[in-house]
Design a protein around this motif. Sequence first.
Motif, PDB file in Angstrom:
ATOM      1  N   ALA A  23       0.838  -1.201   0.000  1.00 31.34           N
ATOM      2  CA  ALA A  23       0.000   0.000   0.000  1.00 31.34           C
ATOM      3  C   ALA A  23       0.871   1.248   0.000  1.00 31.34           C
ATOM      4  N   LEU A  27      -2.498   5.243   1.449  1.00 29.83           N
ATOM      5  CA  LEU A  27      -3.564   4.236   1.388  1.00 29.83           C
ATOM      6  C   LEU A  27      -3.409   3.116   2.414  1.00 29.83           C
ATOM      7  N   LYS A  28      -2.433   3.250   3.322  1.00 30.49           N
ATOM      8  CA  LYS A  28      -2.221   2.210   4.332  1.00 30.49           C
ATOM      9  C   LYS A  28      -3.462   2.019   5.206  1.00 30.49           C
ATOM     10  N   ASN A  30      -6.535   2.359   4.348  1.00 30.20           N
ATOM     11  CA  ASN A  30      -7.494   1.578   3.561  1.00 30.20           C
ATOM     12  C   ASN A  30      -7.108   0.096   3.552  1.00 30.20           C
ATOM     13  N   MET A  31      -5.811  -0.191   3.431  1.00 29.97           N
ATOM     14  CA  MET A  31      -5.333  -1.576   3.432  1.00 29.97           C
ATOM     15  C   MET A  31      -5.656  -2.249   4.760  1.00 29.97           C
ATOM     16  N   THR A  53       3.919  -1.442   6.187  1.00 28.18           N
ATOM     17  CA  THR A  53       2.598  -2.041   5.983  1.00 28.18           C
ATOM     18  C   THR A  53       2.499  -3.354   6.755  1.00 28.18           C
TER      19      THR A  53
END
Length: 70
Positions: A23, A27-28, A30-31, A53
């Motif tokens: 990610a 966007l981490k 969201n992951m 991540t």
Amino acid sequence: MKITSKSKQKIELSMKKTIALIAHDNLKKNMIEWAKTHQQKLTSFSLCATGTTGKRLEEEVGLEIHKVKS
């Protein structure tokens, strides 16, 4: 899967498929949310991720992650 070698040693091989979880910094979050939603299914795979991540997935989701350098 078990394999017997010429020396009659039994070797266990993992037949799990591997998923790489990657990610972008933005966007981490969201992951992590996606992994929480799919946590039960993800436990049946070998998982790998980049350092940050992977660390967050281990700490926040409770998954076992093989972390690699990016």
